[in-house]
Design an enzyme around this catalytic site. Structure first.
Site, short mmCIF file in Angstrom:
data_model
loop_
_atom_site.label_atom_id
_atom_site.label_comp_id
_atom_site.label_asym_id
_atom_site.label_seq_id
_atom_site.Cartn_x
_atom_site.Cartn_y
_atom_site.Cartn_z
N ASP A 45 5.07 -49.84 -4.92
CA ASP A 45 4.84 -51.15 -5.53
C ASP A 45 3.63 -51.12 -6.47
OD1 ASP A 45 6.33 -53.64 -5.55
OD2 ASP A 45 4.45 -54.60 -4.96
N GLU A 81 -4.84 -57.71 -9.15
CA GLU A 81 -3.85 -57.12 -8.24
C GLU A 81 -3.85 -55.59 -8.31
OE1 GLU A 81 -0.37 -59.42 -7.53
OE2 GLU A 81 0.91 -57.68 -7.86
N GLU A 130 8.73 -62.70 -10.03
CA GLU A 130 7.66 -63.34 -9.25
C GLU A 130 8.22 -64.18 -8.10
OE1 GLU A 130 5.08 -61.87 -9.65
OE2 GLU A 130 3.83 -62.46 -11.34
N GLU A 196 15.52 -55.73 -6.77
CA GLU A 196 14.63 -56.14 -5.66
C GLU A 196 15.20 -55.67 -4.31
OE1 GLU A 196 11.61 -57.56 -5.55
OE2 GLU A 196 11.45 -57.62 -7.72
#
Ligand code: HMH
Length: 207
Positions: A45, A81, A130, A196
């Site tokens: 990720d 992030e 998102e 995803e």
């Protein structure tokens, strides 16, 4: 019903369900996820977020001026992030100098390809990416330490609000877009959902 993000969610509810509800997240909630699975997700990720940041840079370049504030805010959050990911990886002594797994690589290449699509398509993909984490990390319910920190990053109220504004920005341009662009946006939504799901499965398989 006009062409909106809500309509995409309703039309493709099944694939969206698979994108946001996965045993990986359920096992984080139960505290039974294996460290190898979680660490694989964390490293991959990080690679994803590097490419996602580049994607959001391209979204900004395509966006109307009145969407800049929200996108620039998103980019600032991504700066934070990226350093947070590096910190989390260091705490777990994970090597970030490794290879992207094929499912991560495919997703990254897809995000790159979005740069040549019309803005409504990019805005839809941006929102969907998102929303996937905003919903995915919240749906299982309270997460135990250390997963609560991860769940909160994408599940907190501020992030939920941000995703709603991304939806409004996408809706604004989708509703007035030509039918073929709406069609491309719909394809992008479905693609994101599949990527995803594959991403969770990739990490889950590492166990
Ligand atoms: C795979 N999708 C993936 N990783 C993320 N960090 C996000 C979405 C952010 O929403």
């Amino acid at each position: 019903m006009s062409f909106t993000c809500t309509k995409l969610l309703l039309t493709h509810s099944q694939i969206w369900h698979s994108a946001t509800i996965h045993p990986f997240l359920q096992q984080c909630h139960l505290g039974t996820i294996k460290s190898e699975q979680f660490n694989t997700w964390l490293v991959q990720d990080y690679f994803f977020v590097v490419e996602f940041t580049r994607m959001v840079g391209r979204v900004l370049a395509s966006a109307p001026l009145h969407h800049f504030d929200v996108i620039l805010g998103g980019l600032a959050a991504l700066q934070d992030e990226l350093s947070w990911f590096k910190q989390k990886a260091a705490q777990r002594q994970l090597n970030l100098d490794t290879k992207r797994q094929p499912k991560c690589q495919e997703y990254c290449e897809y995000m790159h390809s979005l740069g040549s699509k019309p803005y409504p398509v990019q805005a839809t993909a941006f929102w969907a990416i998102e929303l996937a984490y905003n919903q995915g990390w919240q749906l299982p319910g309270e997460m135990p330490v250390p997963y609560n920190e991860f769940a909160n990053r994408w599940g907190n109220a501020g992030f939920t609000e941000y995703v709603k504004i991304l939806e409004q920005q996408a809706d604004e341009v989708l509703q007035v877009a030509a039918a073929d662009i709406q069609q491309q946006a719909e394809e992008a939504f479905v693609k994101v959902a599949k990527f995803e799901q594959n991403f969770w499965q990739m990490a889950f398989n590492a166990g």
